[in-house]
Design an enzyme around this catalytic site. Structure first.
Site, PDB file in Angstrom:
ATOM      1  N   SER A 262       0.838  -6.012   4.557  1.00 14.77           N
ATOM      2  CA  SER A 262       0.306  -6.628   6.153  1.00 14.77           C
ATOM      3  C   SER A 262      -0.261  -5.702   6.843  1.00 14.77           C
ATOM      4  O   SER A 262      -1.278  -4.929   6.667  1.00 14.77           O
ATOM      5  CB  SER A 262       1.431  -7.474   6.903  1.00 14.77           C
ATOM      6  OG  SER A 262       0.802  -8.503   7.654  1.00 14.77           O
TER       7      SER A 262
ATOM      8  N   ASP B 204      -4.608  -7.999   4.758  1.00 14.51           N
ATOM      9  CA  ASP B 204      -4.366  -9.006   3.804  1.00 14.51           C
ATOM     10  C   ASP B 204      -4.750 -10.325   4.198  1.00 14.51           C
ATOM     11  O   ASP B 204      -4.722 -11.405   3.597  1.00 14.51           O
ATOM     12  CB  ASP B 204      -2.945  -8.965   3.356  1.00 14.51           C
ATOM     13  CG  ASP B 204      -1.999  -9.493   4.278  1.00 14.51           C
ATOM     14  OD1 ASP B 204      -2.225  -9.127   5.481  1.00 14.51           O
ATOM     15  OD2 ASP B 204      -0.964 -10.182   3.836  1.00 14.51           O
TER      16      ASP B 204
END
Length: 572
Positions: free
Chosen positions: A147, A302
């Site tokens: 992330s 992401d």
């Protein structure tokens, strides 16, 4: 170095590991004993969301072996769970260093276990993975990403057949299977390559078509097609889909932040590739000011988190926080659907318990059911699954810059969020105002909510213990009063008890979260991280905003109140 660490190191030096790994271990033995100890003092934990850690050699690092062993455990559980089916999984990855390598490692292990694998040809946003699981009828999926963590990290998120991340009972059951894989020799590393299908453009087209149908006011976009949009993917996967989606929506004046347009796992222009960080947004803000844009949008590596910048009433560029962005999105989806006659009697929206209660108020006054779930989109996905036969999901979100619009996927989705936020900006512009002014008008209408978040990290091997002691301290001696207002409710999500004048059962699943609610409507939440030695405290105070011109004065008083609460709780 203690004996357990030495034994683990010896196992890697003598086991079926590649020579490069063994040489790296030997080098650390000679040059950096502390780093070697940190790499082996524990096994990288496969938590309820999967793996996340620093990349490198050792049991406490993200590498081929820890990823392979985790995948073998997950493969075993999938085959046990779907014994009469041909199990199918989808795999995606982000722009981080080694993400492609990890994705291919995962694909090879699943395939060697006679599981049908759909592997994306190249990097893709995480939400497209969730969509693909549902689209292709998969039983599970994995995305290799960490992330918004710094560049040293990578990770592995595991999904179930509904496109949501693992929830009970599957999360704990997968962990149990992963823990049974005690040796790299237990992993099937290769031999099933024929089970791997490479996917790409056809899923992109299906996903983009799905997002396009989320638009509520396409005719307004046609009027405002020249809306000046600045977009930055912050070196991540958003570049793959966001520009295409904006084009499909009808926006014709999109400026990409070139310095951050190329996917790069080193994230050369930022320290933290996170739209929550002002530093990560600074280049985009500069570009937005330079061209006098209407809105700045950013996605994390992401592309599941979105951050936005807008001009305030003085013409200065400011960043909206996650709660404000969520309020704007929820209000727009409720308000615009009502205006268009699309609202249904069984509409529902979903937020997390640490997200602003302003959303609850907006939903209630609009006649829409609002549910609160534990932190994490997997709980929003689980609630949709539970209610989909009887209720109509419209939008979900959380304060940490996550939104999920529509139910065609089951994870936070910054790609569709960017498109809808730009549509909101276009809609407000057609009414002669900005998103910022809309936010102020909502504060006047529904009350002013000021939120803040502090994150305390306790490093080293004792970090988790120190955090546990902090939580126990608050449980044993909860504050009686905060900022001059009596604490009237204590919600303990681990004990599943809400205490006020009487005690009530909390119906949500167990979670190590505490909340203190005061008489004047302030809400303070304490939540340790499940993956890092970190504890987060969320603050929300509420007051009235009599008029827009009183905003700055009201805001300063609210911020001062939060500062007082932080001091009283001894968090500084």
């Amino acid at each position: 170095m203690d004996q357990l660490i030495e034994q683990k190191v010896a196992n890697w030096l003598n086991g079926a590991y590649d020579e490069e790994t063994k040489n790296s271990i030997k080098q650390l033995q000679q040059t950096n004993g502390d780093e070697l100890a940190d790499a082996f003092y524990r096994n990288l934990e496969f938590g309820t969301g999967g793996l996340r850690g620093i990349m490198g050699i050792g049991t406490n690092r993200m590498n081929k072996y820890t990823v392979g062993m985790a995948t073998q455990g997950y493969a075993n559980y999938l085959k046990k769970s779907f014994p009469s089916q041909d199990v199918r999984v989808a795999i995606a990855h982000d722009s981080r260093n080694n993400s492609r390598f990890f994705a291919e490692t995962v694909a090879n292990v699943f395939a060697a276990n006679d599981i049908k694998v759909f592997l994306f040809e190249d990097l893709r946003p995480t939400p497209e993975l969730s969509f693909t699981i549902r689209q292709l009828g998969c039983q599970g999926g994995v995305v290799c990403t960490a992330s918004h963590n710094p560049k040293e990290y990578n990770g592995y998120k595991a999904y179930w057949d509904d496109g949501g991340q693992l929830v009970p009972p599957h999360d704990k059951a997968v962990i149990a299977e992963v823990e049974k894989i005690a040796d790299v020799n237990d992993v099937k590393w290769s031999g099933g390559e024929a089970n791997i299908t490479i996917i790409g453009k056809e899923l992109d087209e299906a996903y983009i078509n799905m997002v396009k149908h989320l638009s509520v006011y396409p005719e307004v976009i046609q009027e405002q097609k020249d809306l000046k949009i600045v977009y930055t993917p912050i070196h991540g996967t958003g570049i793959k889909l966001v520009p295409q989606v904006l084009k499909e929506f009808g926006f014709e004046n999109v400026t990409i932040v070139e310095e951050q347009a190329v996917p790069d796992g080193n994230f050369p222009t930022v320290v933290y590739p996170n739209p929550e960080e002002k530093e990560a947004m600074s280049i985009g803000l500069k570009k937005a000011a330079e061209i006098d844009a209407d809105i700045l949008c950013a996605t994390d590596p992401d592309a599941d988190r979105v951050g936005i910048g807008v001009k305030n009433t003085k013409g200065e560029w400011v960043l909206m926080n996650g709660n404000q962005t969520a309020v704007l999105a929820f209000n727009y989806m409720i308000e615009s659907r009502k205006e268009k006659g699309l609202q249904q009697p069984n509409d529902m929206v979903v937020k997390t318990i640490v997200t602003t209660n302003m959303i609850d108020v907006i939903a209630e006054k609009s006649g829409v059911k609002c549910y609160n779930v534990l932190t994490g989109f997997k709980w929003i996905a689980e609630l949709i699954k539970e209610k989909e036969a009887t209720e109509n999901y419209v939008v979900g979100g959380e304060e940490s810059y996550g939104l999920m619009i529509g139910s065609q996927l089951r994870d936070k989705d910054a790609v569709s969020a960017v498109a809808l936020l730009c549509e909101m900006a276009a809609y407000e512009k057609s009414k002669g105002r900005s998103l910022y002014r809309k936010m102020l008008d909502l504060y006047v209408q529904f009350g002013y909510y000021q939120e803040d978040l502090i994150s305390i990290t306790k490093k080293g091997r004792n970090g988790q213990q120190e955090i546990a002691e902090m939580m126990e301290g608050f449980r044993a001696n909860p504050p009686k009063e905060l900022a001059g207002s009596k604490v009237v409710e204590l919600l303990d999500y681990d004990k599943q008890v809400k205490t006020n004048l009487t005690s009530e059962k909390i119906t949500l699943p167990k979670s190590n979260v505490l909340q203190f609610i005061t008489e004047d409507g302030s809400k303070i939440s304490a939540r340790p991280s499940g993956t890092e030695p970190k504890i987060k405290f969320y603050f929300s105070v509420k007051t009235d905003l009599p008029s827009v011109d009183k905003f700055e004065e009201t805001q300063q008083k609210a911020k001062a109140k939060i500062d007082r609460i932080i001091t009283e709780m001894k968090l500084t």
